[in-house]
Design an enzyme around this catalytic site. Structure first.
Site, PDB file in Angstrom:
ATOM      1  N   CYS A 248      -4.168   2.236  -0.293  1.00 56.25           N
ATOM      2  CA  CYS A 248      -4.484   1.188   0.742  1.00 56.25           C
ATOM      3  C   CYS A 248      -3.181   1.357   1.814  1.00 56.25           C
ATOM      4  CB  CYS A 248      -4.242  -0.375   0.221  1.00 56.25           C
ATOM      5  SG  CYS A 248      -2.503  -0.320  -0.950  1.00 56.25           S
TER       6      CYS A 248
ATOM      7  N   HIS B  24      -5.803  -9.348  -1.663  1.00 59.33           N
ATOM      8  CA  HIS B  24      -5.870  -8.693  -0.353  1.00 59.33           C
ATOM      9  C   HIS B  24      -7.257  -8.602   0.171  1.00 59.33           C
ATOM     10  CE1 HIS B  24      -4.896  -6.821   3.396  1.00 59.33           C
ATOM     11  NE2 HIS B  24      -3.978  -5.568   2.743  1.00 59.33           N
TER      12      HIS B  24
ATOM     13  N   ASP C 276      -1.182   2.393  -5.418  1.00 60.88           N
ATOM     14  CA  ASP C 276      -0.727   1.498  -4.429  1.00 60.88           C
ATOM     15  C   ASP C 276       1.058   1.642  -4.829  1.00 60.88           C
ATOM     16  OD1 ASP C 276      -0.016  -0.381  -2.775  1.00 60.88           O
ATOM     17  OD2 ASP C 276      -0.810  -2.155  -3.633  1.00 60.88           O
TER      18      ASP C 276
ATOM     19  N   ARG D 260      -1.175 -13.723   7.070  1.00 60.99           N
ATOM     20  CA  ARG D 260      -0.664 -12.603   6.154  1.00 60.99           C
ATOM     21  C   ARG D 260       0.572 -13.648   5.536  1.00 60.99           C
ATOM     22  NH1 ARG D 260       0.708  -6.366   5.618  1.00 60.99           N
ATOM     23  NH2 ARG D 260      -1.642  -6.835   4.988  1.00 60.99           N
TER      24      ARG D 260
ATOM     25  N   ARG E 189     -10.344  -0.208   7.824  1.00 58.51           N
ATOM     26  CA  ARG E 189      -9.650  -1.614   7.947  1.00 58.51           C
ATOM     27  C   ARG E 189     -10.247  -2.176   9.248  1.00 58.51           C
ATOM     28  NH1 ARG E 189      -5.328  -3.150   5.573  1.00 58.51           N
ATOM     29  NH2 ARG E 189      -6.289  -5.258   5.919  1.00 58.51           N
TER      30      ARG E 189
ATOM     31  N   GLN F   2      -8.714  -5.986   2.897  1.00 54.81           N
ATOM     32  CA  GLN F   2      -8.525  -4.647   2.243  1.00 54.81           C
ATOM     33  C   GLN F   2      -9.733  -4.371   1.353  1.00 54.81           C
ATOM     34  OE1 GLN F   2      -5.569  -2.198   2.493  1.00 54.81           O
ATOM     35  NE2 GLN F   2      -7.053  -0.883   1.755  1.00 54.81           N
TER      36      GLN F   2
HETATM   37  N1   CP Z   1      -2.977  -2.105   3.677  1.00 53.49           N
HETATM   38  C1   CP Z   1      -2.095  -2.774   4.290  1.00 53.49           C
HETATM   39  O1   CP Z   1      -2.514  -3.972   4.437  1.00 53.49           O
HETATM   40  O2   CP Z   1      -1.409  -2.390   5.442  1.00 53.49           O
HETATM   41  P1   CP Z   1      -0.390  -3.141   6.178  1.00 53.49           P
HETATM   42  O3   CP Z   1       0.632  -3.656   5.347  1.00 53.49           O
HETATM   43  O4   CP Z   1       0.364  -1.975   7.113  1.00 53.49           O
HETATM   44  O5   CP Z   1      -1.217  -3.994   6.867  1.00 53.49           O
END
Ligand code: CP
Length: 346
Positions: free
Chosen positions: A276, A134, A235, A107, A304, A137
């Site tokens: 999300c 992402h 979001d 990430r 997820r 996701q």
């Molecule tokens: N939706 C998502 O990626 O959540 P986190 O940032 O908690 O991983």
């Protein structure tokens, strides 16, 4: 993308529609198997490195749980815990990790970081969110949509409306839904649509998806475009990690784009709500919607994990294909035992 003879998961656009559907349905099959009591040991002995330049709940926990459930192990490499981009170049970090583990996820703050990492790695690299997209996701979201298709509809019959700021999640959802031949609308204020965002490059890809797979794409500030939605998604209004504008400004710009009961009523009967997460309750979504019977956001968070299992199994398939035979393993055991016995090592 491919680099060093390995397939990486950086952008769903690097995969064909068939491959994306294979990953989605593989994820759902593994979910079914685990629910029925069989955890396939498909990641036995594998180690995942989890690089996080930013905080996370869902992504971190789901990756780690997926590895554990399928017989593998995960190492958390959180912000400031490794040399990446500090005392060591991204490329050198990638080369080193390729010697130590079997698969890596990252990430990152800037998309180029995960691209550079993949270029240097000879193990699969998975993009666990950047400022551009992402994709993990996306797979979980599609698993949730497939599990909740309106009665009698196929994916390509459905309309998905993303409401609010054009985040990287909006870009990702637009790419995967159009890749699956679906109809996608972004309903958001002018100045905060995909062409204004760090994900603007996705627009060309979305256009190609529509041409190739028959879906549609619309970006608009016209509320009427929400009408007939099968799924309404939102979001946060300020990006996931730091507020780009003060709360009063956010409310002024995005206030009309809150997902509340009134906006949900524009959708088809049975229209479902997706998010999300994390959510800023009272901003982009009301409690009434987030906690309603129409809300799928908790199932979506659970998926997820569904997606991570499917993706990890899919991306490591070449490693399983190259695994030594039982005969080779027995020969290696005998050789090691003889070496140790010869030197009196217990
Ligand atoms: N939706 C998502 O990626 O959540 P986190 O940032 O908690 O991983």
């Amino acid at each position: 993308m491919y680099a060093n003879g390995v397939r990486h998961f950086i952008d769903t656009q690097d995969f064909t529609q068939k491959e994306i559907l294979d990953i989605i349905y593989l994820s759902l099959e593994i979910k079914k198997s685990i629910k029925a009591g069989y955890n396939p040991p498909l990641l036995k002995g594998k180690t995942l490195g989890m690089i996080f330049q930013q905080s996370s709940t869902r992504t971190r926990v789901s990756f780690e749980t997926a590895m554990e459930q399928l017989g593998g192990h995960a190492q958390y490499l959180g912000p400031g815990m490794i040399q990446l981009g500090g005392h060591e170049t991204i490329g050198d970090t990638g080369k080193v990790l390729s010697q130590l583990i079997d698969v890596v996820m990252a990430r990152v703050i800037e998309h180029n970081t995960v691209v550079e990492l993949a270029k240097s790695c000879s193990i699969p690299v998975m993009n666990a969110m950047s400022d551009y997209n992402h994709p993990t996701q996306e797979i979980g979201d599609m698993c949730t949509i497939v599990e909740n298709l309106p009665r009698g509809k196929r994916l390509e019959d459905c309309k998905v409306v993303f409401v609010g700021d054009a985040t990287q999640v909006c870009a990702s959802l637009a790419m995967i839904t159009t890749k699956c031949g679906m109809n996608f609308v972004h309903y958001g204020p002018k100045g905060h649509q995909l062409q204004d965002s760090p994900s603007a490059a996705c627009l060309e890809k979305i256009k190609k998806n529509c041409e190739e797979y028959g879906g549609t794409f619309l970006s608009t500030d016209d509320r009427e475009a929400v009408r007939g939605a099968d799924f309404i998604y939102t979001d946060v209004w300020y990006g996931l990690y730091e507020s780009e504008m003060p709360k009063e400004e956010r409310v002024r710009v995005f206030g009309d784009y809150q997902v509340n009961r009134d906006l949900m009523s524009l959708g088809n009967i049975g229209c479902k709500f997706l998010h999300c997460l994390p959510a800023t309750r009272g901003e982009e979504v009301t409690d009434e919607v987030a906690d309603s019977e129409s809300s799928l956001c908790w199932d979506e968070a659970g998926n997820r994990l569904t997606a991570m299992r499917g993706l990890l199994v899919y991306l490591t398939q070449y490693q399983r294909a190259a695994e030594p035979t039982e005969l080779q393993k027995a020969a290696a055991k005998e050789s090691l035992e003889k070496f140790m016995a010869d030197r009196g090592i217990q």
